[in-house]
Write a protein that holds these residues in place. Structure first.
Motif, PDB file in Angstrom:
ATOM      1  N   PRO A 405       0.877  -1.227   0.080  1.00 13.91           N
ATOM      2  CA  PRO A 405      -0.232  -0.050  -0.048  1.00 13.91           C
ATOM      3  C   PRO A 405       0.892   1.300  -0.099  1.00 13.91           C
ATOM      4  N   ARG A 406       2.062   1.324   0.452  1.00 13.26           N
ATOM      5  CA  ARG A 406       2.628   2.473   0.594  1.00 13.26           C
ATOM      6  C   ARG A 406       3.710   2.658  -0.906  1.00 13.26           C
ATOM      7  N   ALA A 407       3.852   1.778  -1.603  1.00 10.52           N
ATOM      8  CA  ALA A 407       4.554   1.902  -2.622  1.00 10.52           C
ATOM      9  C   ALA A 407       3.813   2.713  -3.702  1.00 10.52           C
ATOM     10  N   PRO A 408       4.700   3.423  -4.272  1.00 14.19           N
ATOM     11  CA  PRO A 408       4.123   4.393  -5.561  1.00 14.19           C
ATOM     12  C   PRO A 408       3.480   3.535  -6.604  1.00 14.19           C
ATOM     13  N   ALA A 409       2.340   4.055  -7.010  1.00 19.78           N
ATOM     14  CA  ALA A 409       1.713   3.151  -7.994  1.00 19.78           C
ATOM     15  C   ALA A 409       2.208   3.073  -9.239  1.00 19.78           C
ATOM     16  N   SER A 410       3.196   3.901  -9.727  1.00 21.20           N
ATOM     17  CA  SER A 410       4.026   3.996 -10.985  1.00 21.20           C
ATOM     18  C   SER A 410       4.576   2.873 -10.863  1.00 21.20           C
ATOM     19  N   ASP A 411       5.018   2.095  -9.934  1.00 25.97           N
ATOM     20  CA  ASP A 411       5.752   0.792  -9.838  1.00 25.97           C
ATOM     21  C   ASP A 411       5.242  -0.151 -10.737  1.00 25.97           C
ATOM     22  N   GLN A 412       3.906  -0.198 -11.030  1.00 24.02           N
ATOM     23  CA  GLN A 412       3.210  -1.172 -11.862  1.00 24.02           C
ATOM     24  C   GLN A 412       3.362  -0.995 -13.366  1.00 24.02           C
ATOM     25  N   LEU A 413       4.173   0.155 -13.594  1.00 21.33           N
ATOM     26  CA  LEU A 413       4.194   0.334 -15.018  1.00 21.33           C
ATOM     27  C   LEU A 413       4.881  -0.750 -16.091  1.00 21.33           C
ATOM     28  N   PRO A 414       5.753  -1.268 -15.442  1.00 21.98           N
ATOM     29  CA  PRO A 414       6.369  -2.264 -16.405  1.00 21.98           C
ATOM     30  C   PRO A 414       5.264  -3.508 -16.766  1.00 21.98           C
ATOM     31  N   LEU A 415       4.409  -3.758 -15.476  1.00 23.33           N
ATOM     32  CA  LEU A 415       3.410  -4.862 -15.932  1.00 23.33           C
ATOM     33  C   LEU A 415       2.261  -4.236 -16.998  1.00 23.33           C
ATOM     34  N   VAL A 416       2.093  -2.837 -16.802  1.00 21.13           N
ATOM     35  CA  VAL A 416       1.156  -2.330 -17.646  1.00 21.13           C
ATOM     36  C   VAL A 416       1.775  -2.326 -19.028  1.00 21.13           C
ATOM     37  N   VAL A 417       2.985  -1.857 -19.278  1.00 18.82           N
ATOM     38  CA  VAL A 417       3.674  -1.894 -20.533  1.00 18.82           C
ATOM     39  C   VAL A 417       3.514  -3.305 -21.118  1.00 18.82           C
ATOM     40  N   VAL A 418       3.742  -4.248 -20.437  1.00 20.36           N
ATOM     41  CA  VAL A 418       3.568  -5.778 -21.133  1.00 20.36           C
ATOM     42  C   VAL A 418       1.872  -6.059 -21.333  1.00 20.36           C
ATOM     43  N   MET A 419       1.200  -5.404 -20.537  1.00 18.90           N
ATOM     44  CA  MET A 419      -0.063  -5.582 -20.902  1.00 18.90           C
ATOM     45  C   MET A 419      -0.534  -4.966 -22.510  1.00 18.90           C
ATOM     46  N   VAL A 420       0.087  -3.729 -22.508  1.00 18.26           N
ATOM     47  CA  VAL A 420      -0.252  -3.083 -23.717  1.00 18.26           C
ATOM     48  C   VAL A 420       0.474  -3.771 -24.918  1.00 18.26           C
ATOM     49  N   LEU A 421       1.551  -4.353 -24.721  1.00 18.02           N
ATOM     50  CA  LEU A 421       2.133  -5.216 -25.762  1.00 18.02           C
ATOM     51  C   LEU A 421       1.389  -6.523 -26.255  1.00 18.02           C
ATOM     52  N   PHE A 422       0.866  -6.933 -25.065  1.00 15.18           N
ATOM     53  CA  PHE A 422      -0.149  -8.187 -25.315  1.00 15.18           C
ATOM     54  C   PHE A 422      -1.222  -7.474 -26.036  1.00 15.18           C
ATOM     55  N   THR A 423      -1.816  -6.394 -25.985  1.00 12.41           N
ATOM     56  CA  THR A 423      -3.183  -5.925 -26.812  1.00 12.41           C
ATOM     57  C   THR A 423      -2.856  -5.812 -27.849  1.00 12.41           C
ATOM     58  N   VAL A 424      -1.643  -5.177 -28.260  1.00 10.09           N
ATOM     59  CA  VAL A 424      -1.349  -4.626 -29.828  1.00 10.09           C
ATOM     60  C   VAL A 424      -1.007  -6.031 -30.710  1.00 10.09           C
ATOM     61  N   ALA A 425      -0.246  -6.883 -29.762  1.00  7.10           N
ATOM     62  CA  ALA A 425       0.053  -8.155 -30.592  1.00  7.10           C
ATOM     63  C   ALA A 425      -1.234  -8.954 -30.716  1.00  7.10           C
ATOM     64  N   GLY A 426      -2.108  -9.113 -29.850  1.00  2.00           N
ATOM     65  CA  GLY A 426      -3.077  -9.998 -29.841  1.00  2.00           C
ATOM     66  C   GLY A 426      -4.327  -9.366 -30.916  1.00  2.00           C
ATOM     67  N   LEU A 427      -4.507  -8.068 -31.015  1.00  2.00           N
ATOM     68  CA  LEU A 427      -5.412  -7.565 -31.955  1.00  2.00           C
ATOM     69  C   LEU A 427      -4.650  -7.598 -33.364  1.00  2.00           C
ATOM     70  N   GLY A 428      -3.223  -7.433 -33.571  1.00  2.00           N
ATOM     71  CA  GLY A 428      -2.385  -7.676 -34.813  1.00  2.00           C
ATOM     72  C   GLY A 428      -2.800  -9.088 -35.197  1.00  2.00           C
ATOM     73  N   LEU A 429      -2.588 -10.144 -34.700  1.00  2.00           N
ATOM     74  CA  LEU A 429      -2.700 -11.292 -35.007  1.00  2.00           C
ATOM     75  C   LEU A 429      -4.178 -11.824 -35.096  1.00  2.00           C
ATOM     76  N   LEU A 430      -5.053 -11.392 -34.487  1.00  2.00           N
ATOM     77  CA  LEU A 430      -6.361 -11.509 -34.626  1.00  2.00           C
ATOM     78  C   LEU A 430      -6.816 -11.133 -35.920  1.00  2.00           C
ATOM     79  N   PHE A 431      -6.278 -10.111 -36.374  1.00  2.00           N
ATOM     80  CA  PHE A 431      -6.853  -9.492 -37.775  1.00  2.00           C
ATOM     81  C   PHE A 431      -5.855 -10.011 -38.819  1.00  2.00           C
ATOM     82  N   GLY A 432      -4.729 -10.734 -38.683  1.00  2.00           N
ATOM     83  CA  GLY A 432      -4.074 -10.973 -39.583  1.00  2.00           C
ATOM     84  C   GLY A 432      -2.775 -10.031 -40.051  1.00  2.00           C
ATOM     85  N   PHE A 433      -2.495  -9.125 -39.103  1.00  2.00           N
ATOM     86  CA  PHE A 433      -1.638  -8.109 -39.154  1.00  2.00           C
ATOM     87  C   PHE A 433      -0.302  -8.807 -39.602  1.00  2.00           C
TER      88      PHE A 433
END
Length: 433
Positions: A405-433
């Motif tokens: 609870p005392r850690a800065p919320a920005s510490d989660q940024l690496p995991l969020v970046v990974v989620m963004v990568l998953f999103t972009v890659a997932g949509l790209g593969l889904l539609f034959g990119f």
């Protein structure tokens, strides 16, 4: 053979530019994270003690041993019928009911059933009924009590074996292959249950664990006192324990759907997958699953290091946040398959053995391709992927608020970046990119 053409669409199915969809999806996740940073500064979701109890008759039905045995017996009867049809029905996979039941109605239908009703396969699993019958007079299992050390890792292996069959094995749609799989799967798990006890199914039966993982986002759940309640799906996701191996289960689900999309791209079909053989498919599935695992471990470890948390439990701590992402990919990949190709099950069920019967009056029907349009399919696919990742970001933030609870919320940024990568890659593969 179209039974395994998952109908995940192509680039031409998307009613808006693919680039716009990718940018919009990534932006949605980053904006969601920014809003969380500003306004979600303490745990807000409920816990295992929250929820509104359902009527007493629902509680009695959920706890009824008789009802469970009846459901298991019904599921066993269907499984026996499918096995019989696989062995004695039409030889052409397109006319045989067994592949359609296994790969479409059961595997894909388990998703909406578990999301709406909870862990349905844990209740209706026919292997539990068979194991109980085989155990009569055999005494207590010799390996009882040893399973907690294994966690859900056996289930991850079980799921990996099934998705390999579904996505890689060339003769997967052959009725004989379905029959061998059903018999082999039953023998392996019944033998293990005879040694470890019935707890084996909750930790190692891939389908039961899959249903339980999906049910983490069901509005129906149980409180700590055993009461069946209705509560926010987000509460259910955070209330369920993060068992060892849960991250491995969702990594297998993400990796397999990623390979499913990759195998339909022109790049794969003209390059690494040109041979269309078992070896290239196996290596592709392993590479996609391994890449997802590396990215997930990297994101969770970096987030944990920034938050000064112990490294060892990081993947398990954030496993719940990956569950909605896996569900989003699953819905995106299989929505049209269930709605369109799922009609084949009910058509073939009227004449399961190919004798000319018409038990339900559907034998002469054809698949209605107008049941759902390409625009709706594309919108559902994009919405499922994006919503799954946004919910994943919310759950990851909630978990971080609880464990640090005392850690800065920005510490989660690496995991969020990974989620963004998953999103972009997932949509790209889904539609034959």
């Amino acid at each position: 053979m179209t039974v395994l053409a998952h109908g995940v669409g192509s680039r031409t199915d998307l009613p808006l530019p693919l680039g716009l969809a990718l940018y919009g999806a990534g932006a949605a996740i980053l904006v969601s994270f920014t809003v969380l940073l500003l306004f979600w500064r303490r745990p807000r979701l409920g816990d295992a003690t929250s929820g509104h109890p359902l009527p007493p008759w629902v509680q009695r039905a959920a706890d009824s041993t008789v009802l469970r045995r009846c459901l298991q017996a019904a599921a066993l009867a269907v499984a026996v019928l499918v096995l019989l049809v696989a062995l004695a029905g039409p030889r052409d996979p397109a006319d045989n009911l067994a592949p359609w039941v296994l790969y479409v109605t059961f595997w894909v239908g388990l998703v909406p059933a578990s999301l709406l009703l909870g862990p349905v396969w844990r209740v209706a699993n026919p292997l539990r009924l068979l194991a109980r019958g085989l155990r009569v007079g055999a005494g207590p299992p010799r390996g009882a009590g040893r399973l907690p050390e294994l966690g859900l890792w056996p289930a991850a292996a079980s799921l990996l074996a099934f998705v390999w069959l579904e996505l890689v094995y060339p003769d997967r749609s052959e009725p004989a292959t379905v029959a061998v799989f059903l018999l082999g799967y039953a023998v392996v798990h019944l033998a293990a249950a005879a040694w470890f006890g019935e707890e084996w199914f909750a930790r190692a039966d891939g389908f039961e664990v899959y249903s339980t993982v999906l049910a983490r986002l069901s509005p129906v759940g149980r409180r700590d006192d055993g009461a069946v309640v209705v509560r926010s799906p987000l509460t259910t996701a955070t209330a369920a324990p993060d068992a060892a191996g849960l991250a491995a289960v969702v990594v297998v689900l993400l990796g397999s759907t990623g390979f499913d999309g990759l195998s339909r791209t022109v790049w794969w079909q003209a390059g690494p997958g040109a041979a269309d053989d078992t070896l290239s498919g196996t290596l592709g599935l392993a590479a996609c699953t391994g890449l997802v695992a590396v990215l997930y471990l990297l994101g969770t470890r970096l987030s944990g290091r920034l938050g000064r948390l112990p490294l060892r439990p990081q993947p398990r701590l954030y496993a719940a946040s990956v569950v909605p992402i896996a569900i989003g990919y699953t819905v995106a990949h299989y929505f049209s398959l269930l709605v369109l190709d799922g009609q084949r099950t009910w058509i073939l069920a009227s004449d399961p053995l190919g004798t000319g019967a018409d038990l339900f009056g559907t034998a002469g029907n054809v698949v209605d391709l107008r049941a759902v349009g390409p625009d709706l399919i594309a919108y559902v696919q994009v919405a499922a992927v994006v919503l799954g990742h946004v919910v994943g970001v919310v759950l990851a933030h909630e978990k971080a608020m609880r464990v640090a609870p005392r850690a800065p919320a920005s510490d989660q940024l690496p995991l969020v970046v990974v989620m963004v990568l998953f999103t972009v890659a997932g949509l790209g593969l889904l539609f034959g990119f």
